[in-house]
Design a protein around this motif. Structure first.
Motif, short mmCIF file in Angstrom:
data_model
loop_
_atom_site.label_atom_id
_atom_site.label_comp_id
_atom_site.label_asym_id
_atom_site.label_seq_id
_atom_site.Cartn_x
_atom_site.Cartn_y
_atom_site.Cartn_z
N SER A 458 0.84 -1.35 -0.18
CA SER A 458 0.25 -0.04 -0.02
C SER A 458 0.54 1.55 -0.28
N VAL A 459 0.30 2.72 -0.11
CA VAL A 459 1.20 3.17 -0.61
C VAL A 459 0.85 4.98 0.63
N VAL A 460 -0.68 4.42 1.25
CA VAL A 460 -0.24 5.74 2.85
C VAL A 460 -0.95 4.41 4.04
N GLY A 461 -0.78 4.81 4.62
CA GLY A 461 -1.38 4.07 6.49
C GLY A 461 -3.68 4.49 6.26
N PRO A 462 -3.40 3.66 7.72
CA PRO A 462 -4.81 4.58 7.92
C PRO A 462 -5.16 5.81 8.20
N PHE A 463 -4.57 7.10 8.46
CA PHE A 463 -4.78 8.09 8.29
C PHE A 463 -4.56 9.25 6.61
N GLY A 464 -4.12 8.02 6.23
CA GLY A 464 -3.73 8.78 5.13
C GLY A 464 -2.22 8.89 4.63
N GLU A 465 -1.41 9.40 5.67
CA GLU A 465 -0.42 9.98 5.38
C GLU A 465 0.66 8.07 4.82
N CYS A 466 1.21 8.73 4.10
CA CYS A 466 2.88 8.07 3.24
C CYS A 466 3.10 7.22 4.10
N HIS A 467 3.48 6.01 3.76
CA HIS A 467 4.10 5.38 4.78
C HIS A 467 5.47 5.71 5.12
#
Ligand code: FAD
Ligand code: SF4
Length: 512
Positions: A458-467
């Motif tokens: 995936s590209v972003v975590g659960p709050f939309g921040e890029c890993h």
């Protein structure tokens, strides 16, 4: 403050707490919430700022003005036309106002299969409630259901198929039917007249004609955003930079991954631009003996959900929705030439469309193209999805005939299939719906920067921040982990709200 950068011209250098890229369903919500939460916000929107008086209700004028690539955006092979808004308010200015929360079964699947334990209906309730209140989401009244939608309901009820009248976000609607070309009456509660003015009132600096070209985050921390002032004709009229520790990228599911790829960011797992879903849709057109005038009134109010059961299978299914195209679009998408084409168009006033919209499993991809305004979109319908479209079209034909259609046209290319009442409609499933075989469109590209617990997939975590990048958030349709299987504007706005509140609650982290 809303400033047209294309008219202002020249170069611009700004500093902000948060820079929001795009002002559609995700970006406008994030910008308003962040500005009201006390952050200094700059919004960069590539398109112009239209007002109700600019929407002339003429498709020949509006389509090139309002949509990406003048309404001509399509997949690389030309098989799927893709409609996305390109103006303040993004695609919400053109959408048809169906309002649905994310289905519980989809949230469960995202929790169980994508490591997103946080996405429970209870946790998302405050964001949904805020968004629905601001957009004025209410049930569509019976007297607002137009003839086009009554036809779909009549057919579905005769056959015992499940369907219902939906909710929408309109206030004081005069039922003109022009939603797709922008609302001249300020009745549609799009971002243009809800969250964008709220962001403006809370002090956000909103720049239009401001096309972001690159995001810079040396060492994995957000630093600045750079781009160009562009005129209505696409000419370059200056450049800008915005320094910000936090960026919310909300340029839609085609342009957001393009920007990340061009910037060489957030692609540690090789997932940026992958997993593209389109909710591809194909229209079956019923021709009736009597006038239908389906273009009058609220375009979509009825919804047939007989062929999607997300509780038992959250990965597939199809929805049937009434639809009418404006005459120019209908002429362009009606297959055939010369007299045959002209004969079909003569019956335009007697037609009612029913589209099959697929909850697709096919994965396409977005790659950067030759220019910023033309990313490359690859998508080839898989066999199982093609079968579902064919079955969906068969059900569209069933419903239209049950409602009284004398003929039903299925848009095979180059020659359409014209079915007469009493014909064997299983001809549709025999012909199938192979990729490129039918006139196909998408108004819901999604999932190209998908959300997930695993940075490898995936590209972003659960709050939309890029890993990979601290302070770089994505908050638009590209974060959906899979195809949504429902109209997406409320889910997108919910993610915009949720991301903004997460940033506000964790602000200290971004200042050190
Ligand atoms: C014709 C149509 C009908 C629809 N009907 C419905 C419906 O009935 N119900 C429903 O739920 N959903 C519907 N949708 C979908 C809904 O509108 C979208 O889910 C939603 O608007 C997506 O939000 P977003 O933030 O991802 O992108 P958008 O709303 O498209 O916003 C993206 C914005 O980013 C800007 N941008 C892009 N690149 C850059 C750049 N490089 N620099 C600066 N700005 C940039 C764009 O100009 C645009 O304004 C419809 C969509 C369309 C097109
Ligand atoms: S149908 Fe209603 S919301 Fe749509 S354009 Fe007309 S007045 Fe506006």
């Amino acid at each position: 403050m809303i400033v047209s950068l294309s008219e202002r011209g020249g170069d611009l250098a700004l500093t902000a707490d948060v820079c929001v890229i795009g002002s559609g369903a995700g970006g406008a919500v994030a910008a308003a919430e962040l500005a009201e939460g006390g952050r200094s916000v700059v919004v960069l929107e590539q398109g112009p700022h239209w007002a109700a008086r600019d929407f002339s209700q003429r498709e020949d004028e509006m389509l090139p003005k309002l949509f990406e690539e003048g309404g001509m955006r399509q997949t690389l092979d030309g098989a799927v036309q893709i409609l996305q808004g390109r103006n303040v308010g993004g695609s919400t200015v053109h959408n048809l106002c169906y309002c649905f929360r994310t289905p519980d079964a989809i949230l469960r699947m995202w929790r169980e299969e994508h490591g997103l334990e946080e996405l429970t209906p209870e946790a998302l309730e405050p964001s949904f409630a805020r968004v629905e209140k601001e957009l004025g989401v209410v049930q569509i009244r019976e007297d607002e259901v137009n003839e086009l939608n009554r036809i779909a309901r009549r057919g579905a009820e005769k056959l015992g198929y499940s369907g219902f009248v939906t909710k929408h976000n309109r206030k004081g609607c005069v039922q003109s039917g022009y939603c797709l070309l922008g609302c001249s009456y300020d009745a549609k509660q799009s971002m243009l007249i809800t969250y964008v003015p709220r962001a403006d009132a809370a002090g956000a600096r909103i720049y239009t004609g401001a096309r972001v070209a690159r995001i810079e985050a040396p060492g994995g921390r957000m630093k600045r955003v750079v781009g160009h002032a562009i005129g209505p004709d696409g000419s370059l009229r200056g450049s800008f930079e915005v320094k910000a520790n936090v960026v919310v990228l909300a340029a839609g599911a085609v342009n957001s991954p393009d920007l990340l790829l061009r910037s060489g960011l957030a692609n540690g797992g090789g997932q940026v631009g992958e997993n593209l879903h389109l909710h591809p849709s194909v229209i079956a057109t019923g021709i009736f003996d009597e006038e239908v005038h389906g273009y009058r009134g609220i375009p979509q109010s009825y919804y047939i959900d007989e062929f999607i059961d997300l509780e038992s299978d959250p990965h597939s299914g199809a929805i049937l929705m009434p639809i009418i195209e404006f005459p120019g679009m209908a002429a362009a998408t009606t297959p055939g030439f010369g007299r045959a084409h002209s004969a079909l168009m003569r019956d335009y006033g007697k037609t009612a469309g029913l589209l099959v919209l697929l909850h697709d499993q096919t994965s396409g991809r977005v790659r950067s193209g030759d220019s910023l305004s033309k990313p490359s979109i690859e998508y080839e319908l898989e066999e199982r999805d093609a079968q579902q479209i064919a079955e969906g079209l068969l059900h569209c034909a069933e419903v239209l005939f049950a409602a009284g259609a004398r003929q039903v046209l299925i848009p095979y290319k180059p020659e359409p299939l014209m079915l007469e009442r009493g014909d064997d409609i299983t001809e549709i499933t025999r012909r199938g719906a192979r990729h490129g075989q039918l006139v196909t469109a998408s108004t819901h590209p999604q999932s190209t920067c998908r959300m997930g617990g695993d940075p490898g997939s995936s590209v972003v975590g659960p709050f939309g921040e890029c890993h990979d990048v601290e302070g770089l958030f994505v908050a638009d349709m590209s974060v959906f982990p899979t195809s949504l299987g429902a109209p997406p504007q409320i889910t997108t706005a919910m993610f915009g709200d949720r991301t903004a509140h997460h940033i506000l609650e964790n602000w200290k982290r971004f200042t050190t």
